[in-house]
Write a protein that holds these residues in place. Structure first.
Motif, PDB file in Angstrom:
ATOM      1  N   HIS A 112      44.444  -2.139  33.491  1.00  0.00           N
ATOM      2  CA  HIS A 112      45.811  -2.271  33.979  1.00  0.00           C
ATOM      3  C   HIS A 112      46.368  -0.904  34.353  1.00  0.00           C
ATOM      4  N   ARG A 135      42.530  -1.470  29.603  1.00  0.00           N
ATOM      5  CA  ARG A 135      41.688  -2.568  30.112  1.00  0.00           C
ATOM      6  C   ARG A 135      41.849  -2.774  31.619  1.00  0.00           C
ATOM      7  N   GLU A 139      46.878 -10.266  24.863  1.00  0.00           N
ATOM      8  CA  GLU A 139      46.766 -10.787  26.223  1.00  0.00           C
ATOM      9  C   GLU A 139      48.045 -11.522  26.637  1.00  0.00           C
ATOM     10  N   ARG A 175      37.823 -11.436  33.115  1.00  0.00           N
ATOM     11  CA  ARG A 175      39.229 -11.163  33.407  1.00  0.00           C
ATOM     12  C   ARG A 175      39.693  -9.818  32.861  1.00  0.00           C
ATOM     13  N   PHE A 176      38.868  -9.182  32.033  1.00  0.00           N
ATOM     14  CA  PHE A 176      39.230  -7.883  31.478  1.00  0.00           C
ATOM     15  C   PHE A 176      38.800  -6.761  32.410  1.00  0.00           C
ATOM     16  N   GLU A 211      47.190  -4.103  23.829  1.00  0.00           N
ATOM     17  CA  GLU A 211      47.908  -5.242  24.405  1.00  0.00           C
ATOM     18  C   GLU A 211      47.356  -6.609  24.000  1.00  0.00           C
ATOM     19  N   PRO A 249      46.315  -7.281  19.103  1.00  0.00           N
ATOM     20  CA  PRO A 249      46.031  -8.719  19.189  1.00  0.00           C
ATOM     21  C   PRO A 249      45.612  -9.312  17.845  1.00  0.00           C
TER      22      PRO A 249
END
Length: 333
Positions: free
Chosen positions: A150, A148, A126, A188-189, A124, A68
């Motif tokens: 996923h 994270r 976002e 959200r993580f 990743e 990122p």
């Protein structure tokens, strides 16, 4: 002007295709012809494009890495781990950031289309997981670092956020801390949810469920830790510990406590997460859950390069556990 393959071909009296075959070792070229071409290359000082030679050989010996941004506090450790392995294996690395959003991704996609690298390491950016998954499905080997929460359809390297946070809870409980303030990361993580769950479970198992008023969402910055502590102190909300979801926000909490005249760890114990070099230089030095950041980058690079050499990619995530580093912010001397 730089020497080109056409210059070599003209001087050696052969075609550019013949020069290319000599360079990449493919195709049948007579010994005398090959020797003549090499002699001309040496005489002219011709340096072939590494990318062109790599493509001709079917391999660039370059690994791509997409992240990122380089400003994330722990990114340097991950990058160094990956770079150490890549360099040791004789590969090069192309680094891509996503600091300009869609424009950055368009530039990255153009390098994918040009086949500029053999495989990809990803922290990743976002919102890009679907695209990265598509690249993997189209045949590009991909390893995700720090998933994270996923569950990607390709290999990943991660750590134990939940058990690391549970270790922080156990440490604070052992020091008699019953009302911890929790400064989380962005909700959200997945790592935020895992760390909150592990810490809350640790306290719940001890018969001390976390007071919801003591859970404050932050954004992994120094400022969020500072502001969370200041607001609770101003509101008269009692707490005897702080568990921050990264070291930077823990450092902000330490600053606010110091500004308010609260003693650390006598009045309030403080624990961070990451165990970056920063943790050893705060005042007082910070106890922290150590993420194996260098090791995660190195493990991802090893997995990718082993695959490029013919080893199948693993079917399950590579998990490298956290550890706990005790320093003076929780009472160590």
């Amino acid at each position: 002007m730089p020497i080109t393959i056409a210059d070599v071909a003209a001087r050696a009296g052969v075609s550019k295709t013949t020069v290319s075959r000599v360079l990449n070792g493919k195709g049948e070229v007579g010994v005398r012809t090959a020797d003549r071409v090499r002699a001309v290359i040496d005489a002219l000082g011709y340096v072939p494009s590494a990318r062109a030679v790599g493509l001709a050989r079917g391999s660039t010996r370059v690994v791509g890495m997409l992240v990122p941004a380089l400003t994330w506090p722990w990114m340097g450790e991950v990058l160094q781990g990956a770079a150490d392995v890549v360099e040791a294996e004789g590969y090069g690395m192309l680094l891509f950031t996503c600091t300009h959003g869609d424009e950055s991704m368009r530039r990255f996609a153009s390098q994918v289309s040009a086949k500029s690298f053999d495989g990809l390491l990803v922290v990743e950016p976002e919102g890009t997981l679907d695209y990265i998954t598509e690249l993997h499905e189209r045949g590009l080997p991909v390893i995700l670092i720090d998933d994270r929460g996923h569950q990607p359809g390709f290999p990943s390297v991660r750590t134990t956020n939940e058990s690391g946070a549970r270790a922080a809870a156990a440490h604070l409980l052992a020091h008699g801390r019953k009302r911890p303030l929790v400064v989380t990361g962005l909700s959200r993580f997945g790592c935020t949810r895992e760390r909150l769950a592990g810490f809350a479970d640790g306290y719940a198992d001890a018969g001390l469920p976390i007071d919801p008023a003591l859970v404050v969402e932050g954004d992994f910055t120094f400022e969020c830790g500072r502001v969370a502590v200041e607001r609770l102190l101003a509101g008269g909300v009692p707490f005897d510990a702080v568990f921050a979801h990264n070291d930077l926000s823990a450092a902000g909490a330490l600053q606010a406590l110091r500004d308010a005249g609260r003693r650390v760890p006598d009045d309030v114990a403080v624990v961070g997460f990451d165990d970056l070099p920063l943790a050893g230089h705060t005042h007082p030095p910070l106890s922290s859950v150590r993420q194996p950041l260098w090791e995660m980058g190195a493990a991802a690079a090893r997995t990718l390069i082993a695959h490029l050499a013919g080893t199948p990619l693993p079917d399950t995530p590579t998990v490298i556990p956290t550890t706990f580093t005790v320093r003076a912010s929780t009472g160590a001397t």
